[in-house]
Design a protein around this motif. Structure first.
Motif, PDB file in Angstrom:
ATOM      1  N   ASN A  78     -28.743 -26.739   6.359  1.00  7.10           N
ATOM      2  CA  ASN A  78     -28.904 -26.365   7.650  1.00  7.10           C
ATOM      3  C   ASN A  78     -27.615 -25.564   8.307  1.00  7.10           C
ATOM      4  O   ASN A  78     -27.687 -24.844   9.395  1.00  7.10           O
ATOM      5  CB  ASN A  78     -29.221 -27.392   8.736  1.00  7.10           C
ATOM      6  CG  ASN A  78     -30.823 -27.617   8.281  1.00  7.10           C
ATOM      7  OD1 ASN A  78     -31.562 -26.952   8.181  1.00  7.10           O
ATOM      8  ND2 ASN A  78     -30.978 -29.137   8.287  1.00  7.10           N
ATOM      9  N   ASP A 133     -26.918 -22.669  -1.814  1.00  6.31           N
ATOM     10  CA  ASP A 133     -28.157 -23.605  -1.746  1.00  6.31           C
ATOM     11  C   ASP A 133     -29.313 -23.235  -2.705  1.00  6.31           C
ATOM     12  O   ASP A 133     -29.354 -21.834  -2.883  1.00  6.31           O
ATOM     13  CB  ASP A 133     -28.627 -23.847  -0.346  1.00  6.31           C
ATOM     14  CG  ASP A 133     -29.083 -25.032  -0.272  1.00  6.31           C
ATOM     15  OD1 ASP A 133     -28.470 -26.175   0.464  1.00  6.31           O
ATOM     16  OD2 ASP A 133     -30.197 -25.568  -1.181  1.00  6.31           O
ATOM     17  N   GLN A 165     -32.371 -23.842  -2.213  1.00  3.81           N
ATOM     18  CA  GLN A 165     -33.544 -23.484  -1.528  1.00  3.81           C
ATOM     19  C   GLN A 165     -33.386 -22.356  -0.442  1.00  3.81           C
ATOM     20  O   GLN A 165     -32.507 -22.390   0.460  1.00  3.81           O
ATOM     21  CB  GLN A 165     -33.839 -24.860  -0.556  1.00  3.81           C
ATOM     22  CG  GLN A 165     -33.816 -26.197  -1.520  1.00  3.81           C
ATOM     23  CD  GLN A 165     -34.728 -27.259  -0.777  1.00  3.81           C
ATOM     24  OE1 GLN A 165     -35.738 -27.469  -0.171  1.00  3.81           O
ATOM     25  NE2 GLN A 165     -33.807 -28.328  -0.335  1.00  3.81           N
ATOM     26  N   HIS A 213     -24.732 -24.566  -7.190  1.00  4.11           N
ATOM     27  CA  HIS A 213     -22.970 -24.487  -7.232  1.00  4.11           C
ATOM     28  C   HIS A 213     -22.432 -24.474  -8.562  1.00  4.11           C
ATOM     29  O   HIS A 213     -21.206 -24.337  -8.498  1.00  4.11           O
ATOM     30  CB  HIS A 213     -22.643 -25.595  -6.049  1.00  4.11           C
ATOM     31  CG  HIS A 213     -23.343 -26.894  -6.126  1.00  4.11           C
ATOM     32  ND1 HIS A 213     -23.425 -27.457  -4.943  1.00  4.11           N
ATOM     33  CD2 HIS A 213     -23.461 -27.594  -7.228  1.00  4.11           C
ATOM     34  CE1 HIS A 213     -24.209 -28.693  -5.502  1.00  4.11           C
ATOM     35  NE2 HIS A 213     -24.287 -28.840  -6.796  1.00  4.11           N
TER      36      HIS A 213
HETATM   37  C1  LIG Z   1     -27.297 -32.891   2.328  1.00  3.45           C
HETATM   38  S1  LIG Z   1     -28.026 -31.145   2.169  1.00  3.45           S
HETATM   39  C2  LIG Z   1     -26.635 -30.439   3.042  1.00  3.45           C
HETATM   40  C3  LIG Z   1     -26.521 -30.417   4.281  1.00  3.45           C
HETATM   41  C4  LIG Z   1     -25.643 -29.318   5.213  1.00  3.45           C
HETATM   42  N1  LIG Z   1     -24.289 -29.354   4.639  1.00  3.45           N
HETATM   43  C5  LIG Z   1     -25.896 -28.969   6.540  1.00  3.45           C
HETATM   44  O1  LIG Z   1     -25.082 -28.852   7.101  1.00  3.45           O
HETATM   45  O2  LIG Z   1     -26.954 -29.219   6.783  1.00  3.45           O
HETATM   46  C6  LIG Z   1     -27.815 -31.025   0.442  1.00  3.45           C
HETATM   47  C7  LIG Z   1     -28.196 -29.503   0.082  1.00  3.45           C
HETATM   48  O3  LIG Z   1     -27.799 -29.281  -1.093  1.00  3.45           O
HETATM   49  C8  LIG Z   1     -28.666 -28.350  -1.758  1.00  3.45           C
HETATM   50  N2  LIG Z   1     -28.667 -28.387  -3.274  1.00  3.45           N
HETATM   51  C9  LIG Z   1     -29.138 -29.165  -4.108  1.00  3.45           C
HETATM   52  N3  LIG Z   1     -28.777 -29.020  -5.512  1.00  3.45           N
HETATM   53  C10 LIG Z   1     -27.869 -27.881  -5.295  1.00  3.45           C
HETATM   54  C11 LIG Z   1     -27.146 -27.058  -6.330  1.00  3.45           C
HETATM   55  N4  LIG Z   1     -27.114 -27.373  -7.667  1.00  3.45           N
HETATM   56  N5  LIG Z   1     -26.497 -26.186  -5.556  1.00  3.45           N
HETATM   57  C12 LIG Z   1     -26.440 -25.838  -4.376  1.00  3.45           C
HETATM   58  N6  LIG Z   1     -27.100 -26.472  -3.505  1.00  3.45           N
HETATM   59  C13 LIG Z   1     -27.899 -27.541  -3.786  1.00  3.45           C
HETATM   60  C14 LIG Z   1     -30.126 -28.837  -1.329  1.00  3.45           C
HETATM   61  O4  LIG Z   1     -31.134 -27.836  -1.346  1.00  3.45           O
HETATM   62  C15 LIG Z   1     -29.821 -29.214   0.173  1.00  3.45           C
HETATM   63  O5  LIG Z   1     -29.997 -28.175   1.107  1.00  3.45           O
END
Ligand SMILES: C[S@@+](CC[C@H](N)C(=O)[O-])C[C@H]1O[C@@H](n2cnc3c(N)ncnc32)[C@H](O)[C@@H]1O
Length: 192
Positions: free
Chosen positions: A31, A52, A54, A81
């Motif tokens: 977010n 991200d 998504q 990433h």
């Molecule tokens: C815990 S959330 C991050 C919360 C964020 N830091 C915030 O301030 O709201 C984890 C995020 O990592 C993303 N994600 C999952 N696999 C990923 C990847 N391989 N590379 C980048 N983002 C990834 C997910 O879509 C999700 O939005």
């Protein structure tokens, strides 16, 4: 004096690592809370790359940045990433990961051990000396413990002359609270 809470301590570490004019990386934009924080730290001469997988997350991040008129100093990347080296060629002042799923979204879209480790390796190569990578490890969800253990196993093996590895963890809290892994690069790092 009180012990800093985990999310506050993550910010303290980023603040210590990132200077005005630096390039910084939010490896998990979600977010956009951390992307916004990094955008403030790098100032108007620095830049933030935020990843991200998504679109929903990047839309929320873009909206947050625009609300604070900081969108221009960021690049939002709809990709994993684990491909960070394809997008970021500059030296990096600091980086953050929040492992787990996006609150309020599909809980099955989570970060994973091997891709997280690939990204850490690439970021360590680009990180400036004395720069810090912060990982906030959420591990209560399905698959969270596997990722936690894989990442811990990896960071425990990092060469201590090149990387200092810290774990910041409240040990008596219930319900799998998040903890921090911080990696400080102290000498040039090459992937073996
Ligand atoms: C815990 S959330 C991050 C919360 C964020 N830091 C915030 O301030 O709201 C984890 C995020 O990592 C993303 N994600 C999952 N696999 C990923 C990847 N391989 N590379 C980048 N983002 C990834 C997910 O879509 C999700 O939005």
């Amino acid at each position: 004096m009180k012990l800093e809470r985990v999310l506050d301590y993550a910010k303290t570490l980023l603040r210590q690592s990132i200077d005005f004019g630096d390039v910084a990386v939010d490896a998990t934009a979600g977010n956009g809370h951390d992307t916004l924080y990094l955008a403030k730290l790098v100032g108007d001469t620095g830049h933030v790359f935020a990843f991200d997988v998504q679109q929903q997350a990047l839309d929320a991040t873009a909206a947050r940045l625009k609300e604070h008129e900081l969108f221009e100093r960021t690049t939002l990347i709809l990709d994993g990433h684990e491909k960070v080296k394809q997008y970021v060629e500059e030296p990096i002042g600091g980086a953050i990961f929040n492992l787990g799923y996006l609150p309020g979204a599909d809980h099955t879209v989570t970060t994973h051990g091997q891709t997280t480790i690939d990204a850490i390796n690439q970021l360590l190569v680009r990180l400036k000396i004395n720069g810090i990578i912060v990982l906030v490890v959420y591990h209560g969800h399905e698959g969270g413990k596997e990722e936690r253990d894989a990442v811990l196993h990896f960071v425990e093996q990092l060469p201590q002359k090149q990387v200092h590895v810290l774990r910041y963890d409240f040990l008596n809290q219930k319900n799998d609270p998040p903890f921090i892994i911080a990696l400080e690069k102290v000498k040039p790092y090459t992937v073996s």
